[in-house]
Write an enzyme that holds these catalytic residues in place. Structure first.
Site, PDB file in Angstrom:
ATOM      1  N   GLU A 137      69.971  36.863   2.837  1.00  0.00           N
ATOM      2  CA  GLU A 137      68.760  36.974   3.651  1.00  0.00           C
ATOM      3  C   GLU A 137      69.128  36.932   5.130  1.00  0.00           C
ATOM      4  O   GLU A 137      69.289  35.843   5.703  1.00  0.00           O
ATOM      5  CB  GLU A 137      67.826  35.804   3.350  1.00  0.00           C
ATOM      6  CG  GLU A 137      67.329  35.747   1.933  1.00  0.00           C
ATOM      7  CD  GLU A 137      65.960  35.069   1.852  1.00  0.00           C
ATOM      8  OE1 GLU A 137      65.021  35.719   1.427  1.00  0.00           O
ATOM      9  OE2 GLU A 137      65.852  33.911   2.283  1.00  0.00           O
TER      10      GLU A 137
ATOM     11  N   GLY B 275      60.430  37.381   7.474  1.00  0.00           N
ATOM     12  CA  GLY B 275      59.094  37.217   8.049  1.00  0.00           C
ATOM     13  C   GLY B 275      58.852  38.037   9.303  1.00  0.00           C
ATOM     14  O   GLY B 275      57.885  37.799  10.023  1.00  0.00           O
TER      15      GLY B 275
ATOM     16  N   ASN C  90      58.898  33.503  -2.986  1.00  0.00           N
ATOM     17  CA  ASN C  90      58.980  32.228  -2.265  1.00  0.00           C
ATOM     18  C   ASN C  90      57.683  32.044  -1.468  1.00  0.00           C
ATOM     19  O   ASN C  90      57.483  32.709  -0.461  1.00  0.00           O
ATOM     20  CB  ASN C  90      60.197  32.265  -1.325  1.00  0.00           C
ATOM     21  CG  ASN C  90      60.266  31.054  -0.402  1.00  0.00           C
ATOM     22  OD1 ASN C  90      59.635  30.029  -0.661  1.00  0.00           O
ATOM     23  ND2 ASN C  90      61.032  31.170   0.676  1.00  0.00           N
ATOM     24  N   TRP C  91      56.840  31.153  -1.957  1.00  0.00           N
ATOM     25  CA  TRP C  91      55.529  30.989  -1.321  1.00  0.00           C
ATOM     26  C   TRP C  91      55.598  30.147  -0.048  1.00  0.00           C
ATOM     27  O   TRP C  91      54.606  30.022   0.668  1.00  0.00           O
ATOM     28  CB  TRP C  91      54.544  30.334  -2.291  1.00  0.00           C
ATOM     29  CG  TRP C  91      54.264  31.119  -3.537  1.00  0.00           C
ATOM     30  CD1 TRP C  91      54.804  32.329  -3.909  1.00  0.00           C
ATOM     31  CD2 TRP C  91      53.362  30.758  -4.587  1.00  0.00           C
ATOM     32  NE1 TRP C  91      54.299  32.731  -5.122  1.00  0.00           N
ATOM     33  CE2 TRP C  91      53.405  31.779  -5.560  1.00  0.00           C
ATOM     34  CE3 TRP C  91      52.518  29.659  -4.809  1.00  0.00           C
ATOM     35  CZ2 TRP C  91      52.643  31.737  -6.726  1.00  0.00           C
ATOM     36  CZ3 TRP C  91      51.756  29.623  -5.977  1.00  0.00           C
ATOM     37  CH2 TRP C  91      51.820  30.648  -6.905  1.00  0.00           C
ATOM     38  N   LYS C  92      56.754  29.525   0.186  1.00  0.00           N
ATOM     39  CA  LYS C  92      56.911  28.618   1.347  1.00  0.00           C
ATOM     40  C   LYS C  92      55.793  27.568   1.344  1.00  0.00           C
ATOM     41  O   LYS C  92      55.317  27.193   0.272  1.00  0.00           O
ATOM     42  CB  LYS C  92      56.943  29.412   2.650  1.00  0.00           C
ATOM     43  CG  LYS C  92      57.905  30.596   2.603  1.00  0.00           C
ATOM     44  CD  LYS C  92      58.229  31.123   3.953  1.00  0.00           C
ATOM     45  CE  LYS C  92      59.027  32.394   3.811  1.00  0.00           C
ATOM     46  NZ  LYS C  92      59.735  32.778   5.005  1.00  0.00           N
TER      47      LYS C  92
ATOM     48  N   HIS D  51      67.797  27.750   1.966  1.00  0.00           N
ATOM     49  CA  HIS D  51      67.027  28.797   2.657  1.00  0.00           C
ATOM     50  C   HIS D  51      67.273  28.654   4.157  1.00  0.00           C
ATOM     51  O   HIS D  51      67.441  27.542   4.669  1.00  0.00           O
ATOM     52  CB  HIS D  51      65.534  28.639   2.328  1.00  0.00           C
ATOM     53  CG  HIS D  51      64.709  29.791   2.803  1.00  0.00           C
ATOM     54  ND1 HIS D  51      64.300  29.910   4.111  1.00  0.00           N
ATOM     55  CD2 HIS D  51      64.231  30.886   2.149  1.00  0.00           C
ATOM     56  CE1 HIS D  51      63.609  31.036   4.242  1.00  0.00           C
ATOM     57  NE2 HIS D  51      63.559  31.647   3.069  1.00  0.00           N
TER      58      HIS D  51
ATOM     59  N   GLU E  51      65.393  28.681   6.603  1.00  0.00           N
ATOM     60  CA  GLU E  51      64.463  27.760   7.287  1.00  0.00           C
ATOM     61  C   GLU E  51      64.918  26.323   7.101  1.00  0.00           C
ATOM     62  O   GLU E  51      64.776  25.496   8.009  1.00  0.00           O
ATOM     63  CB  GLU E  51      63.031  27.982   6.760  1.00  0.00           C
ATOM     64  CG  GLU E  51      62.455  29.297   7.279  1.00  0.00           C
ATOM     65  CD  GLU E  51      61.434  29.954   6.375  1.00  0.00           C
ATOM     66  OE1 GLU E  51      60.890  29.298   5.469  1.00  0.00           O
ATOM     67  OE2 GLU E  51      61.174  31.157   6.580  1.00  0.00           O
TER      68      GLU E  51
ATOM     69  N   GLY F 144      59.157  36.731   0.442  1.00  0.00           N
ATOM     70  CA  GLY F 144      58.289  35.725   1.044  1.00  0.00           C
ATOM     71  C   GLY F 144      56.865  36.234   1.127  1.00  0.00           C
ATOM     72  O   GLY F 144      56.101  36.197   0.163  1.00  0.00           O
ATOM     73  N   GLY F 145      56.501  36.762   2.301  1.00  0.00           N
ATOM     74  CA  GLY F 145      55.130  37.175   2.589  1.00  0.00           C
ATOM     75  C   GLY F 145      54.465  37.993   1.490  1.00  0.00           C
ATOM     76  O   GLY F 145      53.335  37.692   1.072  1.00  0.00           O
TER      77      GLY F 145
ATOM     78  N   SER G 112      61.658  40.599   4.482  1.00  0.00           N
ATOM     79  CA  SER G 112      60.603  41.601   4.620  1.00  0.00           C
ATOM     80  C   SER G 112      60.619  42.661   3.518  1.00  0.00           C
ATOM     81  O   SER G 112      60.372  43.836   3.774  1.00  0.00           O
ATOM     82  CB  SER G 112      60.673  42.243   6.020  1.00  0.00           C
ATOM     83  OG  SER G 112      60.478  41.251   7.018  1.00  0.00           O
TER      84      SER G 112
HETATM   85  C1  PEP Z   1      61.853  34.449   2.453  1.00  0.00           C
HETATM   86  O1  PEP Z   1      60.998  33.613   2.612  1.00  0.00           O
HETATM   87  O2  PEP Z   1      62.898  34.136   1.900  1.00  0.00           O
HETATM   88  C2  PEP Z   1      61.603  35.814   2.926  1.00  0.00           C
HETATM   89  C3  PEP Z   1      62.523  36.721   2.707  1.00  0.00           C
HETATM   90  O3  PEP Z   1      60.416  36.049   3.555  1.00  0.00           O
HETATM   91  P1  PEP Z   1      59.786  37.500   3.899  1.00  0.00           P
HETATM   92  O4  PEP Z   1      59.820  38.308   2.629  1.00  0.00           O
HETATM   93  O5  PEP Z   1      58.386  37.196   4.342  1.00  0.00           O
HETATM   94  O6  PEP Z   1      60.613  38.104   4.971  1.00  0.00           O
END
Ligand code: PEP
Length: 256
Positions: free
Chosen positions: A172, A178, A10-12, A100, A102, A238-239, A217
């Site tokens: 999640e 993040g 997930n590049w956001k 998600h 967010e 994500g990251g 993470s």
């Molecule tokens: C996400 O964006 O769904 C996520 C899990 O981010 P991260 O891996 O950066 O925690």
């Protein structure tokens, strides 16, 4: 039953379409064909990058799936600024993340909205990745399981038959997204097993088939342990998905 793990990046709201092309090219270079033997991989760029990424995936016959991060529940209409599932389907999008945390927290998406989006995605022959997860406060007050249960029941409520069995659920925990803080493998497994038992109450036979990802993470160092858990069928990343080498190391977790 053997469920193929799905690892999704997930590049956001990161990377313009030039940067997106570079990232998928680097990722394709990092991954070997045997990396796809045991896992499915998807990348989820922002809407503005989708067409460019799709063209590169097609032209170079890359083996990962194309994903979006969101969509509207309606097929078309007066919804300024929105993107419909029909538009995504036309662009050969395979997966769409819905709900998600967010989007739930920053854009007011309720379980009802998420359920409508999940149905719209499935109706357009794409796979919804439905996100659920508790906040730190909810975990600390002992409500994590009931909160996640309500999210699963509410967000999957519109899905029947094959639409349900093909759906992916991403657990999640909000406090792990993040932050660099990952749920322990046993806590993540416990919640994913709970999610599977909740799905069993909706449709018994679906519980064994639905894939449940863990997200929060995830990186190369923790992916192997998390994904060795019996009810964790992949990761939403994500990251670490913004760096081709890091994401490739997550994808090849079974080699570590
Ligand atoms: C996400 O964006 O769904 C996520 C899990 O981010 P991260 O891996 O950066 O925690």
């Amino acid at each position: 039953m053997a469920r193929t793990p799905l690892i999704s990046g997930n590049w956001k709201m990161n990377l313009n379409h030039f940067e997106a092309i570079q990232l998928v090219q680097k990722l394709s270079y990092e991954l070997r064909n045997h990396d796809y033997d045991k896992v499915e991989v998807s990348v989820h760029p922002p809407f503005t990058d989708l067409r460019s990424v799709q063209t590169v995936i097609d032209a170079d016959r890359m083996l990962f799936g194309l994903g979006a991060q969101n969509c509207h529940a309606e097929t078309s209409g007066a919804f300024t600024g929105e993107v419909s599932p029909a538009m995504l389907q036309k662009m050969d999008v395979d997966f769409v993340i819905v709900g998600h945390s967010e989007r739930r927290a920053l854009f007011g998406e309720t379980n009802e909205i998420v359920a409508a989006k999940a149905l719209a995605v499935a109706t357009h022959e794409m796979t919804p990745i439905v996100c659920v997860g508790e906040t730190l406060q909810e975990r600390e007050s002992g409500e994590a399981e009931s909160v996640v249960e309500a999210q699963v029941l509410g967000s999957l409520a519109s899905l029947k038959g094959e639409k349900l069995t093909k759906t992916v659920v991403a657990y999640e925990p909000v406090w792990a997204i993040g932050t660099g803080v990952t749920a322990s493998a046993s806590d993540a497994q416990q919640m994913c097993a709970h999610i599977r038992s909740v799905i069993e109450t909706i449709k018994k036979s679906a519980a064994e088939e639905v894939r449940i990802q863990y997200g929060g993470s995830v990186n190369a160092a923790n992916a192997g342990e998390l994904m060795s858990m019996p009810d964790i069928d992949g990761a939403l990343v994500g990251g670490a998905s913004l760096d081709a080498a890091s994401f490739a190391r997550v994808v090849s977790f079974q080699d570590t």
